[in-house]
Design an enzyme around this catalytic site. Structure first.
Site, PDB file in Angstrom:
ATOM      1  N   ASP A  96       0.790  -1.229   0.000  1.00  0.00           N
ATOM      2  CA  ASP A  96       0.000   0.000   0.000  1.00  0.00           C
ATOM      3  C   ASP A  96       0.820   1.276   0.000  1.00  0.00           C
ATOM      4  O   ASP A  96       0.353   2.337   0.393  1.00  0.00           O
ATOM      5  CB  ASP A  96      -0.905  -0.010   1.235  1.00  0.00           C
ATOM      6  CG  ASP A  96      -0.101  -0.304   2.504  1.00  0.00           C
ATOM      7  OD1 ASP A  96       1.112  -0.054   2.490  1.00  0.00           O
ATOM      8  OD2 ASP A  96      -0.688  -0.772   3.495  1.00  0.00           O
ATOM      9  N   GLU A 118      -0.343  -8.895  -1.131  1.00  0.00           N
ATOM     10  CA  GLU A 118      -0.870  -8.312   0.124  1.00  0.00           C
ATOM     11  C   GLU A 118      -2.106  -7.449  -0.177  1.00  0.00           C
ATOM     12  O   GLU A 118      -2.215  -6.298   0.237  1.00  0.00           O
ATOM     13  CB  GLU A 118       0.197  -7.494   0.867  1.00  0.00           C
ATOM     14  CG  GLU A 118      -0.122  -7.230   2.320  1.00  0.00           C
ATOM     15  CD  GLU A 118       0.910  -6.323   2.997  1.00  0.00           C
ATOM     16  OE1 GLU A 118       0.887  -5.104   2.822  1.00  0.00           O
ATOM     17  OE2 GLU A 118       1.769  -6.876   3.707  1.00  0.00           O
ATOM     18  N   GLU A 132      -2.042   5.076   3.166  1.00  0.00           N
ATOM     19  CA  GLU A 132      -2.006   3.661   2.753  1.00  0.00           C
ATOM     20  C   GLU A 132      -3.392   3.069   2.493  1.00  0.00           C
ATOM     21  O   GLU A 132      -3.560   2.257   1.589  1.00  0.00           O
ATOM     22  CB  GLU A 132      -1.253   2.830   3.802  1.00  0.00           C
ATOM     23  CG  GLU A 132       0.257   3.081   3.851  1.00  0.00           C
ATOM     24  CD  GLU A 132       0.658   4.291   4.684  1.00  0.00           C
ATOM     25  OE1 GLU A 132      -0.231   4.956   5.272  1.00  0.00           O
ATOM     26  OE2 GLU A 132       1.866   4.599   4.754  1.00  0.00           O
ATOM     27  N   HIS A 209       7.105   5.288  12.657  1.00  0.00           N
ATOM     28  CA  HIS A 209       7.317   6.096  11.456  1.00  0.00           C
ATOM     29  C   HIS A 209       6.024   6.609  10.814  1.00  0.00           C
ATOM     30  O   HIS A 209       6.076   7.450   9.931  1.00  0.00           O
ATOM     31  CB  HIS A 209       8.089   5.296  10.402  1.00  0.00           C
ATOM     32  CG  HIS A 209       7.272   4.204   9.765  1.00  0.00           C
ATOM     33  ND1 HIS A 209       6.402   4.442   8.732  1.00  0.00           N
ATOM     34  CD2 HIS A 209       7.187   2.885  10.031  1.00  0.00           C
ATOM     35  CE1 HIS A 209       5.822   3.283   8.390  1.00  0.00           C
ATOM     36  NE2 HIS A 209       6.278   2.343   9.164  1.00  0.00           N
ATOM     37  N   ARG A 211       3.050   8.239   9.048  1.00  0.00           N
ATOM     38  CA  ARG A 211       2.868   9.625   8.651  1.00  0.00           C
ATOM     39  C   ARG A 211       1.833  10.334   9.543  1.00  0.00           C
ATOM     40  O   ARG A 211       2.028  11.462   9.966  1.00  0.00           O
ATOM     41  CB  ARG A 211       2.406   9.662   7.192  1.00  0.00           C
ATOM     42  CG  ARG A 211       2.799  10.893   6.420  1.00  0.00           C
ATOM     43  CD  ARG A 211       2.551  10.676   4.939  1.00  0.00           C
ATOM     44  NE  ARG A 211       3.750  10.167   4.274  1.00  0.00           N
ATOM     45  CZ  ARG A 211       4.538  10.898   3.509  1.00  0.00           C
ATOM     46  NH1 ARG A 211       4.276  12.159   3.298  1.00  0.00           N
ATOM     47  NH2 ARG A 211       5.597  10.375   2.930  1.00  0.00           N
ATOM     48  N   HIS A 242      13.974   5.251  12.087  1.00  0.00           N
ATOM     49  CA  HIS A 242      13.647   5.379  10.660  1.00  0.00           C
ATOM     50  C   HIS A 242      14.452   6.545  10.085  1.00  0.00           C
ATOM     51  O   HIS A 242      14.762   7.509  10.790  1.00  0.00           O
ATOM     52  CB  HIS A 242      12.142   5.644  10.535  1.00  0.00           C
ATOM     53  CG  HIS A 242      11.585   5.512   9.148  1.00  0.00           C
ATOM     54  ND1 HIS A 242      11.771   6.486   8.196  1.00  0.00           N
ATOM     55  CD2 HIS A 242      10.836   4.549   8.565  1.00  0.00           C
ATOM     56  CE1 HIS A 242      11.156   6.105   7.069  1.00  0.00           C
ATOM     57  NE2 HIS A 242      10.578   4.932   7.272  1.00  0.00           N
TER      58      HIS A 242
HETATM   59  C1  UD1 Z   1       6.944   4.959   3.349  1.00  0.00           C
HETATM   60  C2  UD1 Z   1       5.529   4.534   2.908  1.00  0.00           C
HETATM   61  C3  UD1 Z   1       4.818   3.836   4.046  1.00  0.00           C
HETATM   62  C4  UD1 Z   1       5.657   2.690   4.613  1.00  0.00           C
HETATM   63  C5  UD1 Z   1       7.044   3.220   4.967  1.00  0.00           C
HETATM   64  C6  UD1 Z   1       7.927   2.096   5.438  1.00  0.00           C
HETATM   65  C7  UD1 Z   1       4.265   5.971   1.360  1.00  0.00           C
HETATM   66  C8  UD1 Z   1       3.445   7.169   1.194  1.00  0.00           C
HETATM   67  N1  UD1 Z   1       4.758   5.739   2.592  1.00  0.00           N
HETATM   68  O1  UD1 Z   1       6.813   5.937   4.354  1.00  0.00           O
HETATM   69  O2  UD1 Z   1       3.575   3.317   3.576  1.00  0.00           O
HETATM   70  O3  UD1 Z   1       5.009   2.179   5.753  1.00  0.00           O
HETATM   71  O4  UD1 Z   1       7.640   3.827   3.817  1.00  0.00           O
HETATM   72  O5  UD1 Z   1       9.076   2.557   6.066  1.00  0.00           O
HETATM   73  O6  UD1 Z   1       4.498   5.260   0.405  1.00  0.00           O
HETATM   74  N2  UD1 Z   1      14.456   8.561   3.843  1.00  0.00           N
HETATM   75  C9  UD1 Z   1      15.800   8.475   3.544  1.00  0.00           C
HETATM   76  N3  UD1 Z   1      16.321   7.254   3.201  1.00  0.00           N
HETATM   77  C10 UD1 Z   1      15.592   6.130   3.169  1.00  0.00           C
HETATM   78  C11 UD1 Z   1      14.218   6.209   3.462  1.00  0.00           C
HETATM   79  C12 UD1 Z   1      13.672   7.431   3.805  1.00  0.00           C
HETATM   80  O7  UD1 Z   1      16.506   9.458   3.587  1.00  0.00           O
HETATM   81  O8  UD1 Z   1      16.133   5.046   2.862  1.00  0.00           O
HETATM   82  C13 UD1 Z   1      13.871   9.869   4.247  1.00  0.00           C
HETATM   83  C14 UD1 Z   1      13.772  10.873   3.109  1.00  0.00           C
HETATM   84  O9  UD1 Z   1      14.044  12.154   3.621  1.00  0.00           O
HETATM   85  C15 UD1 Z   1      12.314  10.773   2.704  1.00  0.00           C
HETATM   86  C16 UD1 Z   1      11.656  10.520   4.038  1.00  0.00           C
HETATM   87  O10 UD1 Z   1      12.558   9.665   4.745  1.00  0.00           O
HETATM   88  O11 UD1 Z   1      11.853  11.950   2.065  1.00  0.00           O
HETATM   89  C17 UD1 Z   1      10.297   9.878   4.010  1.00  0.00           C
HETATM   90  O12 UD1 Z   1      10.285   8.730   3.152  1.00  0.00           O
HETATM   91  P1  UD1 Z   1       8.901   8.300   2.426  1.00  0.00           P
HETATM   92  O13 UD1 Z   1       9.145   7.078   1.623  1.00  0.00           O
HETATM   93  O14 UD1 Z   1       8.316   9.484   1.736  1.00  0.00           O
HETATM   94  O15 UD1 Z   1       7.920   7.999   3.615  1.00  0.00           O
HETATM   95  P2  UD1 Z   1       7.986   6.921   4.761  1.00  0.00           P
HETATM   96  O16 UD1 Z   1       7.503   7.599   6.006  1.00  0.00           O
HETATM   97  O17 UD1 Z   1       9.291   6.238   4.763  1.00  0.00           O
HETATM   98  N1  UDP Z   2      12.774  -3.604   9.831  1.00  0.00           N
HETATM   99  C1  UDP Z   2      14.141  -3.726   9.565  1.00  0.00           C
HETATM  100  N2  UDP Z   2      15.012  -2.910  10.239  1.00  0.00           N
HETATM  101  C2  UDP Z   2      14.597  -1.990  11.148  1.00  0.00           C
HETATM  102  C3  UDP Z   2      13.202  -1.860  11.386  1.00  0.00           C
HETATM  103  C4  UDP Z   2      12.327  -2.671  10.718  1.00  0.00           C
HETATM  104  O1  UDP Z   2      14.549  -4.558   8.752  1.00  0.00           O
HETATM  105  O2  UDP Z   2      15.436  -1.290  11.715  1.00  0.00           O
HETATM  106  C5  UDP Z   2      11.831  -4.458   9.081  1.00  0.00           C
HETATM  107  C6  UDP Z   2      10.805  -5.214   9.892  1.00  0.00           C
HETATM  108  O3  UDP Z   2      11.284  -6.487  10.273  1.00  0.00           O
HETATM  109  C7  UDP Z   2       9.612  -5.310   8.936  1.00  0.00           C
HETATM  110  C8  UDP Z   2       9.756  -4.069   8.062  1.00  0.00           C
HETATM  111  O4  UDP Z   2      11.072  -3.582   8.265  1.00  0.00           O
HETATM  112  O5  UDP Z   2       9.708  -6.440   8.083  1.00  0.00           O
HETATM  113  C9  UDP Z   2       8.742  -3.039   8.437  1.00  0.00           C
HETATM  114  O6  UDP Z   2       9.049  -1.837   7.795  1.00  0.00           O
HETATM  115  P1  UDP Z   2       8.411  -0.457   8.244  1.00  0.00           P
HETATM  116  O7  UDP Z   2       8.023  -0.515   9.686  1.00  0.00           O
HETATM  117  O8  UDP Z   2       9.355   0.598   7.809  1.00  0.00           O
HETATM  118  O9  UDP Z   2       7.133  -0.367   7.299  1.00  0.00           O
HETATM  119  P2  UDP Z   2       5.624  -0.902   7.403  1.00  0.00           P
HETATM  120  O10 UDP Z   2       5.670  -2.371   7.599  1.00  0.00           O
HETATM  121  O11 UDP Z   2       4.966  -0.173   8.536  1.00  0.00           O
HETATM  122  O12 UDP Z   2       5.033  -0.506   6.090  1.00  0.00           O
END
Ligand code: UD1
Ligand code: UDP
Length: 380
Positions: A96, A118, A132, A209, A211, A242
């Site tokens: 999602d 999923e 999501e 994490h 939003r 995160h």
């Molecule tokens: C995203 C997904 C969310 C999922 C989550 C898992 C959307 C809208 N959100 O949210 O559904 O649960 O990932 O973690 O698709 N960033 C980095 N490096 C990384 C990852 C993130 O720098 O490897 C920083 C960046 O500044 C980025 C911000 O985190 O702009 C947010 O990342 P983003 O993918 O937009 O949203 P998440 O909160 O990670």
């Molecule tokens: N996870 C990981 N390292 C971490 C935190 C989480 O590998 O430091 C894994 C966790 O086991 C799970 C997935 O990341 O499989 C969950 O990701 P996240 O919580 O970012 O996203 P969501 O599942 O809420 O979309």
């Protein structure tokens, strides 16, 4: 030979897609073209490295502070160009995220069938989790094949008018990933964590994490953690932070100087699952962690008002506690101190899968593309 393109961009998609990629690559009926959007960067690359996945195409869309529209438009534009030179017979999207829905839309616009892994999770609140819940509903409207992890998610799809013949209950591939990783006892890169692992100390593992929790609610989580750390001096709180700077700014100031709190960079999946298996209690707003922890018998307190994963709540190993500071402290301390209550939640259950979801996924894809037949479905 039909070609299938798995498209993914964030950490949880990569973890849940890895078993599918590996099953597709091992199957000589298909060509598998791995494409990543790079919605996440470090957190995505970390997973691909662990599972030995080298993407064929990388749209590299990440921007600091990216908006939802940035992710959507950069993904659709990137895939639009890619499909003119490499047009698969089907795409697989997972879950999602905005990568997932944008991938589905871009494929649909090119007349490419969408396989949705999923599928059918619903909180029944369009604004929580945001975005999501909307993302997964949009994908359900345009997918050709819906891979529901559980019978509950299948029922959600049927209630929305999806044809039963287009749904397969596979279980969630996160359990495939977990089962192939957790028993390897991968060493921690950080010596502090390795020392903690052999100390026998009680661990509270925390991730956050979402939003919709960013801002005040997340600052409250930080204050709650500081209070728990003070009330439980023998406990060690481990928080792999995160990468999102908005998460770090909100949670870390209250806890980073406390001696029994360890804040780390995101842990590589093997290290995270090992920490999960060492933890006494898990406090999280993550979707994937809610699915993994029950199968290791770890009680989970979920910092959300609702969940699209009701199965483990019904099984009694997951409890929704919201984001109120007072309630987080109260519920966590109770679970840490009341051993009868702890025992009632610490049951290993597997409502989300049996480790064969990727095999069912590939069989269902084979039937969609006329090169094979589906196999028996997952029943919990
Ligand atoms: C995203 C997904 C969310 C999922 C989550 C898992 C959307 C809208 N959100 O949210 O559904 O649960 O990932 O973690 O698709 N960033 C980095 N490096 C990384 C990852 C993130 O720098 O490897 C920083 C960046 O500044 C980025 C911000 O985190 O702009 C947010 O990342 P983003 O993918 O937009 O949203 P998440 O909160 O990670
Ligand atoms: N996870 C990981 N390292 C971490 C935190 C989480 O590998 O430091 C894994 C966790 O086991 C799970 C997935 O990341 O499989 C969950 O990701 P996240 O919580 O970012 O996203 P969501 O599942 O809420 O979309």
């Amino acid at each position: 030979m039909p070609s299938i393109m798995p498209i993914f961009g964030t950490r949880p998609e990569a973890i849940k897609m890895a078993p599918i990629v590996s099953a597709l690559q091992a199957d000589d009926r298909f060509e598998c073209i791995v494409t990543v959007t790079g919605q996440h960067r470090e957190m995505l690359d970390q997973v691909n490295e662990l599972f030995g996945i080298t993407p064929e195409h990388d749209l590299d869309i990440l921007q600091p502070g990216q908006s939802l529209s940035d992710i959507l438009t950069r993904t659709i534009n990137g895939l639009d160009k890619l499909f003119t030179v490499s047009k698969p017979d089907a795409v697989v999207v997972q879950g999602d995220t905005t990568t997932s829905t944008a991938g589905a839309i871009a494929a649909f616009y090119h007349g490419i069938p969408v396989i949705h892994a999923e599928a059918g999770l619903r909180s029944h609140n369009l604004y929580s989790p945001f975005p999501e819940e909307a993302n997964r509903k949009i994908t359900s409207q345009i997918a050709s094949l819906h891979l529901a992890p559980t019978s509950t998610s299948k029922a959600n799809l049927i209630a929305e008018g999806v044809k039963e013949a287009d749904i397969v209950v596979t279980g969630n591939t996160v359990i495939d990933a977990l089962l192939t990783t957790v028993n390897k006892k991968i060493p921690f890169t950080d010596p502090i964590l390795e020392e903690l692992a052999s100390s026998g100390k009680k661990i509270l593992l925390v991730t956050t994490h979402r939003r919709e929790n960013q801002g005040d609610a997340m600052r409250g989580v930080g204050r709650a953690l500081a209070r728990i750390a003070t009330e439980e001096p023998d406990l060690v709180i481990v928080l792999p932070a995160h990468k999102n700077p908005l998460v770090r700014e909100a949670v870390l100031p209250a806890i980073e100087r406390l001696s029994n709190v360890i804040v780390t960079e995101p842990l590589a999946y093997g290290e995270f699952t090992r920490m999960l298996s060492l933890a006494r209690v898990v406090l999280t707003d993550s979707g994937g962690v809610q699915e993994e922890a029950p199968s290791l018998g770890k009680p989970v307190l979920v910092m959300r008002e609702n969940t699209e994963r009701p199965e483990a709540v019904v099984a009694g190993t997951v409890k929704l506690i919201g984001t109120n500071e007072e309630r987080i402290v109260e519920e966590t301390v109770r679970l840490l101190r009341d051993s009868e209550y702890f025992d009632s939640m610490a049951n290993a259950v597997n409502p989300y899968g049996d480790g064969q979801a990727a095999e069912r996924t590939v069989a269902a894809a084979a039937q969609l593309l006329d090169v094979g037949k589906r196999i028996s479905e997952f029943t919990s």
